[in-house]
Every structure is written in C-alpha cells, then in structure tokens.
Design a protein around this motif. Structure first.
Motif, mmCIF file in Angstrom:
data_model
loop_
_atom_site.group_PDB
_atom_site.id
_atom_site.type_symbol
_atom_site.label_atom_id
_atom_site.label_comp_id
_atom_site.label_asym_id
_atom_site.label_seq_id
_atom_site.Cartn_x
_atom_site.Cartn_y
_atom_site.Cartn_z
ATOM 1 N N LEU A 94 0.823 -1.215 0.000
ATOM 2 C CA LEU A 94 0.000 0.000 0.000
ATOM 3 C C LEU A 94 0.852 1.259 0.000
ATOM 4 O O LEU A 94 0.504 2.253 -0.646
ATOM 5 N N VAL A 95 1.972 1.221 0.700
ATOM 6 C CA VAL A 95 2.889 2.357 0.697
ATOM 7 C C VAL A 95 3.428 2.575 -0.721
ATOM 8 O O VAL A 95 3.438 3.702 -1.237
ATOM 9 N N VAL A 96 3.859 1.504 -1.363
ATOM 10 C CA VAL A 96 4.370 1.591 -2.733
ATOM 11 C C VAL A 96 3.256 2.060 -3.672
ATOM 12 O O VAL A 96 3.475 2.921 -4.533
ATOM 13 N N ALA A 97 2.054 1.517 -3.497
ATOM 14 C CA ALA A 97 0.931 1.878 -4.364
ATOM 15 C C ALA A 97 0.585 3.361 -4.242
ATOM 16 O O ALA A 97 0.324 4.027 -5.250
ATOM 17 N N ARG A 98 0.578 3.869 -3.033
ATOM 18 C CA ARG A 98 0.268 5.297 -2.848
ATOM 19 C C ARG A 98 1.325 6.182 -3.516
ATOM 20 O O ARG A 98 1.006 7.182 -4.159
ATOM 21 N N ARG A 99 2.577 5.810 -3.353
ATOM 22 C CA ARG A 99 3.660 6.566 -4.004
ATOM 23 C C ARG A 99 3.499 6.506 -5.529
ATOM 24 O O ARG A 99 3.589 7.515 -6.223
ATOM 25 N N ASN A 100 3.225 5.305 -6.042
ATOM 26 C CA ASN A 100 3.074 5.144 -7.483
ATOM 27 C C ASN A 100 1.819 5.844 -8.007
ATOM 28 O O ASN A 100 1.814 6.346 -9.134
ATOM 29 N N ALA A 101 0.761 5.882 -7.204
ATOM 30 C CA ALA A 101 -0.461 6.588 -7.622
ATOM 31 C C ALA A 101 -0.173 8.082 -7.776
ATOM 32 O O ALA A 101 -0.628 8.713 -8.739
ATOM 33 N N ARG A 102 0.576 8.640 -6.846
ATOM 34 C CA ARG A 102 0.937 10.053 -6.955
ATOM 35 C C ARG A 102 1.750 10.295 -8.235
ATOM 36 O O ARG A 102 1.520 11.273 -8.958
ATOM 37 N N TRP A 103 2.685 9.392 -8.526
ATOM 38 C CA TRP A 103 3.503 9.487 -9.737
ATOM 39 C C TRP A 103 2.610 9.436 -10.973
ATOM 40 O O TRP A 103 2.758 10.242 -11.898
ATOM 41 N N SER A 104 1.684 8.486 -10.999
ATOM 42 C CA SER A 104 0.794 8.318 -12.157
ATOM 43 C C SER A 104 -0.129 9.521 -12.337
ATOM 44 O O SER A 104 -0.319 10.003 -13.461
ATOM 45 N N MET A 105 -0.728 9.982 -11.251
ATOM 46 C CA MET A 105 -1.670 11.099 -11.345
ATOM 47 C C MET A 105 -0.957 12.382 -11.790
ATOM 48 O O MET A 105 -1.531 13.183 -12.528
ATOM 49 N N ALA A 106 0.285 12.553 -11.387
ATOM 50 C CA ALA A 106 1.062 13.722 -11.814
ATOM 51 C C ALA A 106 1.326 13.692 -13.315
ATOM 52 O O ALA A 106 1.641 14.725 -13.912
ATOM 53 N N ARG A 107 1.191 12.535 -13.940
ATOM 54 C CA ARG A 107 1.422 12.368 -15.377
ATOM 55 C C ARG A 107 0.116 12.169 -16.136
ATOM 56 O O ARG A 107 0.112 11.642 -17.244
ATOM 57 N N GLY A 108 -0.985 12.538 -15.521
ATOM 58 C CA GLY A 108 -2.278 12.447 -16.194
ATOM 59 C C GLY A 108 -2.961 11.097 -16.069
ATOM 60 O O GLY A 108 -3.862 10.773 -16.846
ATOM 61 N N GLY A 109 -2.564 10.295 -15.095
ATOM 62 C CA GLY A 109 -3.156 8.974 -14.907
ATOM 63 C C GLY A 109 -4.656 9.032 -14.649
ATOM 64 O O GLY A 109 -5.155 9.993 -14.063
ATOM 65 N N VAL A 110 -5.334 8.015 -15.126
ATOM 66 C CA VAL A 110 -6.777 7.905 -14.953
ATOM 67 C C VAL A 110 -7.069 6.603 -14.204
ATOM 68 O O VAL A 110 -6.596 5.531 -14.594
ATOM 69 N N VAL A 111 -7.854 6.705 -13.130
ATOM 70 C CA VAL A 111 -8.227 5.537 -12.332
ATOM 71 C C VAL A 111 -9.474 4.908 -12.941
ATOM 72 O O VAL A 111 -10.435 5.599 -13.257
ATOM 73 N N HIS A 112 -9.444 3.602 -13.080
ATOM 74 C CA HIS A 112 -10.578 2.842 -13.613
ATOM 75 C C HIS A 112 -11.019 1.820 -12.563
ATOM 76 O O HIS A 112 -10.210 1.334 -11.780
ATOM 77 N N GLY A 113 -12.298 1.466 -12.587
ATOM 78 C CA GLY A 113 -12.799 0.371 -11.762
ATOM 79 C C GLY A 113 -12.817 0.618 -10.277
ATOM 80 O O GLY A 113 -12.562 -0.301 -9.498
ATOM 81 N N ARG A 114 -13.127 1.819 -9.884
ATOM 82 C CA ARG A 114 -13.140 2.106 -8.448
ATOM 83 C C ARG A 114 -14.189 1.289 -7.702
ATOM 84 O O ARG A 114 -14.052 1.053 -6.508
ATOM 85 N N GLY A 115 -15.230 0.847 -8.387
ATOM 86 C CA GLY A 115 -16.305 0.116 -7.723
ATOM 87 C C GLY A 115 -15.887 -1.226 -7.150
ATOM 88 O O GLY A 115 -16.387 -1.647 -6.108
ATOM 89 N N HIS A 116 -14.962 -1.900 -7.809
ATOM 90 C CA HIS A 116 -14.562 -3.228 -7.317
ATOM 91 C C HIS A 116 -13.419 -3.162 -6.300
ATOM 92 O O HIS A 116 -13.178 -4.126 -5.578
ATOM 93 N N TYR A 117 -12.728 -2.048 -6.227
ATOM 94 C CA TYR A 117 -11.553 -1.957 -5.360
ATOM 95 C C TYR A 117 -11.860 -2.202 -3.882
ATOM 96 O O TYR A 117 -11.133 -2.954 -3.223
ATOM 97 N N PRO A 118 -12.930 -1.598 -3.323
ATOM 98 C CA PRO A 118 -13.226 -1.885 -1.905
ATOM 99 C C PRO A 118 -13.488 -3.374 -1.645
ATOM 100 O O PRO A 118 -13.164 -3.887 -0.573
ATOM 101 N N TRP A 119 -14.057 -4.057 -2.626
ATOM 102 C CA TRP A 119 -14.293 -5.496 -2.474
ATOM 103 C C TRP A 119 -12.981 -6.259 -2.432
ATOM 104 O O TRP A 119 -12.849 -7.248 -1.702
ATOM 105 N N MET A 120 -12.002 -5.809 -3.212
ATOM 106 C CA MET A 120 -10.676 -6.448 -3.173
ATOM 107 C C MET A 120 -10.030 -6.257 -1.811
ATOM 108 O O MET A 120 -9.463 -7.198 -1.254
ATOM 109 N N VAL A 121 -10.112 -5.053 -1.288
ATOM 110 C CA VAL A 121 -9.536 -4.770 0.029
ATOM 111 C C VAL A 121 -10.198 -5.656 1.085
ATOM 112 O O VAL A 121 -9.526 -6.281 1.915
ATOM 113 N N ALA A 122 -11.516 -5.733 1.041
ATOM 114 C CA ALA A 122 -12.254 -6.556 2.010
ATOM 115 C C ALA A 122 -11.887 -8.035 1.872
ATOM 116 O O ALA A 122 -11.689 -8.729 2.880
#
Length: 182
Positions: A24-52
C-alpha cells in the motif's frame, strides 16, 4: 471449539499482513507518480471489495486455524509454505518490473508503453501478479489446514478477478494501440 494456534503461523500471517501494508505504501507513491502524469483511475467500484477480500483472507486464516483447531499437517503445510514464499517472490518481481506503473488500483497513464520486462515478457502469462495473488490466497490458509478459508477466498477471488481483468483490459484498450501500461 477451542482457540489453538501455533505462534509461528500467527507470525507468518502477520508478516504477510505487513507485506500488504508495504504494498500500500508503494501503491500510494506510485499513484501520486501516475496522477502527476495524467493517470486515470478505472474500476473504483470493485476496489473496496478487493480490500475486504484480502483483509478477510488474513483474518480467516487465523480464525479458522485457531477456532477450529486445525492441525499443522507437514505433508501439506510445508509445500504450501513454499508456495506462499514463491508467490511473494513473484509478486515483488511484478512490482519491480512495473516500477512506478504498478498499483493496487487500475491506473492508466496515457502515452506510456506496455511493460514487457520481468514476468510481463512471458507471452503466456498476461497477468502474473494475479497468479501470485491466487496462489497465495489458496496456499496461505492451507499452511495450517484452513481449507474453508482457502476455498472461500479462491472462489470469491476468481469472481473478482474476472471483474478486475475485464476492467484492466478495457482501461488499456481505451488508449491508442501499443500505448498503455500493464
């Protein structure tokens, strides 16, 4: 039912939990990197189910093994422990190969190429990280005989992976051919 659990199995599950926190630490760092380069998040609906589901895996391992008094069976436990360690190795090989493009969410950065190094260079293994998840999800509970947890996780994870892989493939296809992250 009585509570009975080996301290080494408790330590193993806790170590896997710590590994997930490191992800999760790596993912958060990488998300910031991606979003700074115009990254687009897809599939937010299933993500909480994965965490659970992944949280439930760790809890299920401890609860089933402890409350149901599952025994450690060396003929099953040692091979399953080997698979858990191998799955961790494959997972971190994937994370390293994808570099800042790896994430626990589906984030696509326009203009980046498909990663074709590490396990992603194998044409017959399109989603090696999900193989690691599937192997770990079945093997970790079976290290200490928690077969119900292994079965429930495997079935639910298979259903969730259908959704996740479709989401990921659609996200990649939304970019120009040959220009996507994996």
């Amino acid at each position: 039912m009585s509570w009975q659990l080996s301290s080494w199995y408790l330590l193993l599950v806790l170590l896997v939990g710590l590994e997930r926190l490191a992800e999760l630490v790596v993912a958060r760092r990488n998300a910031r990197w991606s979003m700074a380069r115009g990254g687009v998040v897809h599939g937010r609906g299933h993500y909480p189910w994965m965490v659970a589901l992944h949280t439930g895996l760790l809890a299920g391992c401890l609860l089933e093994a402890g409350l149901a008094g599952r025994p450690f069976v060396p003929a099953l436990g040692w091979p399953m422990l080997t698979l858990v360690v191998a799955a961790q190795g494959l997972r971190w090989w994937c994370i390293t190969a994808l570099g800042p493009q790896w994430n626990t969410e589906v984030i696509v950065v326009p203009g980046l190429s498909v990663v074709e190094r590490g396990p992603y260079r194998l044409p017959w293994l399109r989603h090696p990280n999900y193989v690691a998840v599937a192997v770990e999800g079945a093997a970790l509970p079976l290290v200490y005989g928690a077969w119900v947890t292994a079965l429930v996780f495997t079935v639910l994870n298979a259903a969730l992976m259908v959704v996740r892989i479709r989401c990921e493939e659609a996200a990649l296809a939304s970019l120009a051919p040959g220009r996507a992250t994996a």
